[in-house]
Design an enzyme around this catalytic site. Structure first.
Site, PDB file in Angstrom:
ATOM      1  N   GLU A 189     -12.993  93.068   9.581  1.00 55.81           N
ATOM      2  CA  GLU A 189     -13.619  92.785   8.297  1.00 55.81           C
ATOM      3  C   GLU A 189     -13.465  94.009   7.405  1.00 55.81           C
ATOM      4  OE1 GLU A 189     -17.497  90.093   8.987  1.00 55.81           O
ATOM      5  OE2 GLU A 189     -17.505  91.925  10.176  1.00 55.81           O
TER       6      GLU A 189
ATOM      7  N   HIS B  82     -19.865  97.728  14.349  1.00 59.95           N
ATOM      8  CA  HIS B  82     -19.849  97.845  12.889  1.00 59.95           C
ATOM      9  C   HIS B  82     -19.902  99.309  12.475  1.00 59.95           C
ATOM     10  CE1 HIS B  82     -20.637  93.830  10.812  1.00 59.95           C
ATOM     11  NE2 HIS B  82     -20.348  93.529  12.069  1.00 59.95           N
TER      12      HIS B  82
END
Length: 333
Positions: A107, A38
């Site tokens: 994402e 992330h």
């Protein structure tokens, strides 16, 4: 044969702390250590996001047993496929036979903020993923690679440090189109727990099998990895409370798919109507935990990577070893 894995939640813990959790899992004989890649966490308050490449390099030197890889990384926007190919080749040289590359189509929260890219729709993201993996495989197998794709290009590119065998590639999916592609090309398949059973049994797994069959393969040729979200604690109220940090996972997909600000995602997740426990097996009963894990084993998943939501990760690993591992071993060997 069931394999037990540890999900290293980079969104929740600082790099040194997360490293010690992984080392503890390896010392207990856990088979897989999978880190999320992330750029931003799901929550601004209390969130973390250590760089997965640097962290995995440290893990290779502190562990001796577990396979190490991403679940997952996106090789299409902030990471160029060439850099992914180089990075994972280096990791595989440092820990031969222990590295895997787990990828997904991405994402918005991890790709928009650091690049400013206009977030594309699902079909384009899958096209980018397919092209990026084709380039990665070519860089691992050839030299002086000149690649002309729709999204990526190289000019006489060579990766000079390669392992004897390339890392296996795992493709993550939660829908039929990507699952079909994974079935046709991937060494492993990744998906996550906590969704309606019918999604797995009527959509994802049939598509995976269809893709495999069209490529002359079967599901037996693919390592099926399930990330199981498990909050197991002798105090049921504590088990429920531990899920709170991960309330963003309980948001409907359509509500969060275009949100790329962790401050906004946190605001949405903290709405009182959001049930943070809804994506987790949340229990204080070891027999119940194993029964609910069995639902995924019965679907064919044998590489089980457990995501504990609470702050006491060492305690979770030790409780798992004391209470759940013997039951799992007794049931499945």
């Amino acid at each position: 044969m069931i394999r037990i894995g540890y999900k290293a939640s980079s969104e929740q813990f600082a790099p040194r702390e997360l490293l010690e959790f992984a080392v503890h899992a390896d010392a207990k004989g856990w088979d897989t250590i999978a880190i999320s890649d992330h750029f931003q966490p799901f929550r601004h308050t209390g969130g973390h996001s250590p760089f997965s490449f640097a962290w995995m390099g440290a893990v290779t030197e502190r562990t001796c047993h577990a396979s190490i890889g991403t679940s997952v990384i996106t090789p299409t926007f902030r990471h160029h496929p060439s850099t992914i190919a180089q990075g994972f080749a280096t990791l595989a040289c440092l820990a031969p036979g222990r590295i895997f590359l787990g990828v997904g189509s991405g994402e918005s929260m991890n790709e928009v903020a650091p690049t400013g890219v206009d977030w594309p729709d699902g079909p384009e993201r899958l096209k980018r993923l397919k092209e990026s993996l084709a380039l990665i495989r070519e860089l691992w197998s050839s030299e002086r690679v000149t690649f002309e794709g729709d999204y990526y290009r190289t000019d006489s590119a060579t990766i000079y440090d390669k392992p004897d065998a390339p890392p296996p590639i795992y493709v993550a999916a939660a829908a039929p189109l990507a699952s079909r592609y994974a079935g046709a090309t991937a060494d492993g398949f990744i998906t996550t727990s906590g969704k309606p059973r019918e999604l797995y049994t009527e959509k994802i797994l049939p598509a995976l099998a269809e893709g495999a069959e069209k490529a002359g393969r079967s599901l037996a040729d693919i390592d099926l990895l399930m990330e199981i979200k498990l909050s197991y604690h002798p105090d049921l109220e504590q088990a429920k409370a531990d899920c709170g940090f991960w309330a963003p996972l309980a948001l409907p997909a359509e509500l969060k798919k275009d949100v790329h600000d962790p401050v906004e995602l946190e605001r949405l997740a903290d709405d009182p109507s959001v049930d943070a426990t809804s994506r987790f097996i949340c229990t204080n009963d070891p027999d119940e935990a194993v029964e609910r894990i069995a639902a995924y084993v019965d679907m064919g998943f044998t590489n089980l990577v457990f995501h504990c939501p609470g702050p006491d990760q060492i305690g979770f690993i030790d409780r798992f070893e004391a209470d759940l591992r013997p039951r799992i071993s007794s049931r499945w060997g």
